[in-house]
Design a protein around this motif. Sequence first.
Motif, PDB file in Angstrom:
ATOM      1  N   GLU A  78      30.830  64.396  44.937  1.00 30.67           N
ATOM      2  CA  GLU A  78      31.236  63.585  43.637  1.00 30.67           C
ATOM      3  C   GLU A  78      31.599  64.692  42.550  1.00 30.67           C
ATOM      4  O   GLU A  78      32.365  64.207  41.560  1.00 30.67           O
ATOM      5  N   SER A  79      30.934  65.814  42.276  1.00 32.72           N
ATOM      6  CA  SER A  79      31.334  66.954  41.439  1.00 32.72           C
ATOM      7  C   SER A  79      32.649  67.646  41.492  1.00 32.72           C
ATOM      8  O   SER A  79      33.416  67.968  40.909  1.00 32.72           O
ATOM      9  N   ASN A  80      33.368  67.435  42.930  1.00 36.72           N
ATOM     10  CA  ASN A  80      34.615  67.903  43.249  1.00 36.72           C
ATOM     11  C   ASN A  80      35.481  66.979  42.693  1.00 36.72           C
ATOM     12  O   ASN A  80      35.497  65.597  42.647  1.00 36.72           O
ATOM     13  N   PRO A  81      36.775  67.461  41.715  1.00 36.40           N
ATOM     14  CA  PRO A  81      37.649  66.413  41.485  1.00 36.40           C
ATOM     15  C   PRO A  81      38.288  65.412  42.334  1.00 36.40           C
ATOM     16  O   PRO A  81      38.449  64.293  41.828  1.00 36.40           O
ATOM     17  N   GLY A  82      38.352  65.706  43.346  1.00 34.96           N
ATOM     18  CA  GLY A  82      38.891  64.966  44.418  1.00 34.96           C
ATOM     19  C   GLY A  82      38.254  64.465  45.355  1.00 34.96           C
ATOM     20  O   GLY A  82      38.573  63.489  46.438  1.00 34.96           O
TER      21      GLY A  82
ATOM     22  N   THR B 128      28.208  56.919  43.746  1.00 36.58           N
ATOM     23  CA  THR B 128      28.431  56.285  42.331  1.00 36.58           C
ATOM     24  C   THR B 128      29.893  56.351  42.129  1.00 36.58           C
ATOM     25  O   THR B 128      30.302  56.038  40.936  1.00 36.58           O
ATOM     26  N   LYS B 129      30.634  57.466  42.796  1.00 36.14           N
ATOM     27  CA  LYS B 129      31.946  57.799  42.396  1.00 36.14           C
ATOM     28  C   LYS B 129      33.069  57.442  43.356  1.00 36.14           C
ATOM     29  O   LYS B 129      32.502  57.563  44.889  1.00 36.14           O
ATOM     30  N   SER B 130      34.305  57.613  43.211  1.00 30.81           N
ATOM     31  CA  SER B 130      35.233  57.402  44.126  1.00 30.81           C
ATOM     32  C   SER B 130      35.577  58.466  45.006  1.00 30.81           C
ATOM     33  O   SER B 130      35.041  59.537  44.799  1.00 30.81           O
TER      34      SER B 130
ATOM     35  N   ASP C 200      16.685  62.962  53.474  1.00 33.74           N
ATOM     36  CA  ASP C 200      17.422  62.391  52.331  1.00 33.74           C
ATOM     37  C   ASP C 200      17.757  63.363  51.478  1.00 33.74           C
ATOM     38  O   ASP C 200      18.902  62.836  50.663  1.00 33.74           O
ATOM     39  N   GLU C 201      17.130  64.294  50.909  1.00 35.98           N
ATOM     40  CA  GLU C 201      17.444  64.904  49.743  1.00 35.98           C
ATOM     41  C   GLU C 201      18.640  65.849  49.878  1.00 35.98           C
ATOM     42  O   GLU C 201      19.470  65.946  49.426  1.00 35.98           O
ATOM     43  N   ALA C 202      18.654  66.405  51.322  1.00 39.52           N
ATOM     44  CA  ALA C 202      19.786  67.031  51.553  1.00 39.52           C
ATOM     45  C   ALA C 202      20.973  66.304  51.669  1.00 39.52           C
ATOM     46  O   ALA C 202      22.012  66.768  51.068  1.00 39.52           O
ATOM     47  N   ILE C 203      21.053  65.121  52.106  1.00 43.42           N
ATOM     48  CA  ILE C 203      22.121  64.296  51.947  1.00 43.42           C
ATOM     49  C   ILE C 203      22.670  63.865  50.598  1.00 43.42           C
ATOM     50  O   ILE C 203      23.736  63.913  50.476  1.00 43.42           O
ATOM     51  N   GLN C 204      21.592  63.610  49.744  1.00 43.94           N
ATOM     52  CA  GLN C 204      22.032  63.275  48.473  1.00 43.94           C
ATOM     53  C   GLN C 204      22.811  64.535  47.798  1.00 43.94           C
ATOM     54  O   GLN C 204      23.517  64.377  47.051  1.00 43.94           O
ATOM     55  N   MET C 205      22.138  65.405  48.057  1.00 41.22           N
ATOM     56  CA  MET C 205      22.657  66.870  47.542  1.00 41.22           C
ATOM     57  C   MET C 205      23.984  67.057  47.779  1.00 41.22           C
ATOM     58  O   MET C 205      24.948  67.457  47.034  1.00 41.22           O
ATOM     59  N   ALA C 206      24.427  66.861  49.169  1.00 47.43           N
ATOM     60  CA  ALA C 206      25.617  66.919  49.736  1.00 47.43           C
ATOM     61  C   ALA C 206      26.580  65.754  49.017  1.00 47.43           C
ATOM     62  O   ALA C 206      27.952  66.226  48.554  1.00 47.43           O
TER      63      ALA C 206
ATOM     64  N   LYS D 191      41.244  66.593  53.088  1.00 49.59           N
ATOM     65  CA  LYS D 191      39.868  66.397  52.244  1.00 49.59           C
ATOM     66  C   LYS D 191      39.026  67.576  52.289  1.00 49.59           C
ATOM     67  O   LYS D 191      38.787  67.810  53.359  1.00 49.59           O
ATOM     68  N   LYS D 192      38.349  67.835  51.024  1.00 53.03           N
ATOM     69  CA  LYS D 192      37.338  68.925  51.183  1.00 53.03           C
ATOM     70  C   LYS D 192      35.968  68.302  51.824  1.00 53.03           C
ATOM     71  O   LYS D 192      35.678  67.249  51.694  1.00 53.03           O
ATOM     72  N   ILE D 193      35.440  69.172  52.512  1.00 56.66           N
ATOM     73  CA  ILE D 193      34.426  68.795  53.475  1.00 56.66           C
ATOM     74  C   ILE D 193      33.115  69.504  53.032  1.00 56.66           C
ATOM     75  O   ILE D 193      33.039  70.742  52.548  1.00 56.66           O
ATOM     76  N   PHE D 194      32.099  68.471  52.619  1.00 56.37           N
ATOM     77  CA  PHE D 194      30.746  68.955  52.308  1.00 56.37           C
ATOM     78  C   PHE D 194      29.756  68.557  53.397  1.00 56.37           C
ATOM     79  O   PHE D 194      29.374  67.466  53.730  1.00 56.37           O
TER      80      PHE D 194
END
Length: 509
Positions: free
Chosen positions: A95-99, A125-127, A84-90, A65-68
Motif C-alpha cells: 500500500e505504501s508503493n505508489p502503484g 484499505t488502498k487500491s 497474520d502480522e507478517a501478512i499485514q506487514m506485506a 506489478k511489483k511483488i511483495f
Amino acid sequence: MRRFNCILICFNICLINLSVQAQKTAPLWEDFVKAKKSGGTPVLPDFSYAGYGFSEIPIPSLIGKKIFKVDDFGAKPNDNQFDDEAIQMAINAAESNPGGGIVFFSSGKYLIAPDEDATRQIRITKSNIVLKGNGSGKGGTEIYQANMRINGRQFLFKPEDNKVERLTTIVKDAERETFSVVVKDVSKLKVGQDVVIRHRSEEFTKLYFSPLELKPQWSRLFGDKGGMLIYEIHTITKIEGDKVSLKNPIHIDIKMVKSANWTIESYNSIDQCGVEDILFTSNWKNYPEEFIHHKNEIHDYAYEAIGMEYLKNSWVRNCEFHDWNEGIYLRSGYQITIENTHFRGKKGHASVHARTGYGVLVKKCTFNGAQHHGAGTGYSAVGTVVTQCSLGTDQNFDIHSGQPYATLYDDIDGGVFYNLGGPEPGHPHHGKDLVLWNFYHKSAKDQQYNFWDMSRRRNYTIAAPVLVGFQSDRKVTFENAGIVEMKGESVLPKSLFEAQLELRLKGRK
C-alpha cells in the motif's frame, strides 16, 4: 477405420445440430433485440453491465506489478506458526508503493487467527492490492483460519475514508433501462465521477409494488423513514445543461413523489483489488456439530473468509473455499467479478453474498452444497448476475430480503429457491425483474412456489419474477409469477448474460 471415424464424426455433428435446432429462441430475447435496435424499452433488463469493467475488458494479468512476498516479512508456510502480522506487514508495504502491488504467498500452508478476537482482521484499505497465491489446487497455497472469530471476516477490503456527500437531486421522472437523469444543479458533478442514485419513501414503495399487497409485518417499508432503499451506483459520461448521462442503465422507474427527494450522492471506493489462486480453509471442519441454519452465531458466522466493501473493478478468481460458514461477502461493490471459484467441504452458512451494489458478476463457480446458500443477493443490490454456475440438490440461492431488484440467475444447473433468508420486517425478498433463464431446478421432492404468499412467515415474496426455459428433475408449479415462458425446455440463447454482452459490444464497433 479412417472412413468409419469420418462417418462417426459426421453423425455426432448431425446430433449436435439437431439438438441446437430443437431448441427455440425465447420470445423475450427477440423482444430485447428489437427494443435495443429501435430504442424502445425491453421487458428484460440489460444485465450485461456486470463484472470487472462491465465485462468490456479482461481482468488484468498483473504482469509488471511489483511483488511483495509475505515470506520476506516473516511468514513461513508449513511451520505451524501464525502469519497474520507478517501478512499485514506485506500488505502495508504494498500500500505504501505508489502503484500498489501483488502480495504473494508461496506454496504451502499459512496459519491465521491466533485467537478469537473478531476485531483483529487483516485489512486492505488502498487500491491496486492483489492477494495472489501459487494455485488453489494440490501443491499450491493454503490459508487456514485456526480459531473461530464470530462476525469477523479475516481479509477485509474496505477504504479508510468513506464519507458521503449529497451532490444534487433528480427533478424529473426517468424510465428504467435508460441512461440519463435531469438534476437540479450540476455544479458538484463531473464526467467520469461515480455517484449513487438514492431514494427511500413509503410513498414510492407503494407505487412500485402496486397492485401487490404489502403486509404490515414488513415494518421497514412504512413510516417517515421507511420504504425500500434505492441505491444504484453509476458513472457519469456526459453533462449537458441539467441533463446527466450515465454509463450504465437505470434499472428502476424513477418517479417524483412529494414525501422525499431522489438524491445523487458521492460513491467513494478503492479499486483494482483482487484475490487469486489461493485455497482458503478453516477449522470449522473440526467443530463437533453439523451445521444447522440459524442455530446460533457459531453456526452462521464463526468462520468468515473475505469481506469486500466499497470496491470497484475488483475480483476473486481461481480460488477455492473449503469448510467455511461464509466465503465471500460483498457490500456496495461496483463492477465486481467472482469467477472460477469453488466451494467445498463441511456445510456452512453462505458462499457469496452481494448487497447494496451494482453489477456484481458470479461466473463459472460451483457451490456443491457446501453452504446452505449458494450465490445470493439482498438489501438493495442491483444488476447482480449469477451465470454458468452449479448448485447442489436442494441448495438454495439466497435472496436475503431488503428488496434487491434486476437480478439474473442464468444457465444454472441445480439448486432451489425456497427458504429464502432475511428477517420478516425486511421483506419482501425481492423487487421486480428477478429473471431465471435456463435454470435447471434440482430437488428431492416436488415443489410448489407461490411468489407472493401473504399467508406464511417463511414465504417467497418476489414481485412477479420472470422464468424463461425453466426445467426441473421433479414436478415444480408456480403461483403469482410474472412471465413464464417455454417452461420445460432449454431456450436460446443459452446464456442471457453472454448474449446481451455480445450484442452490446457489437453495437460499440
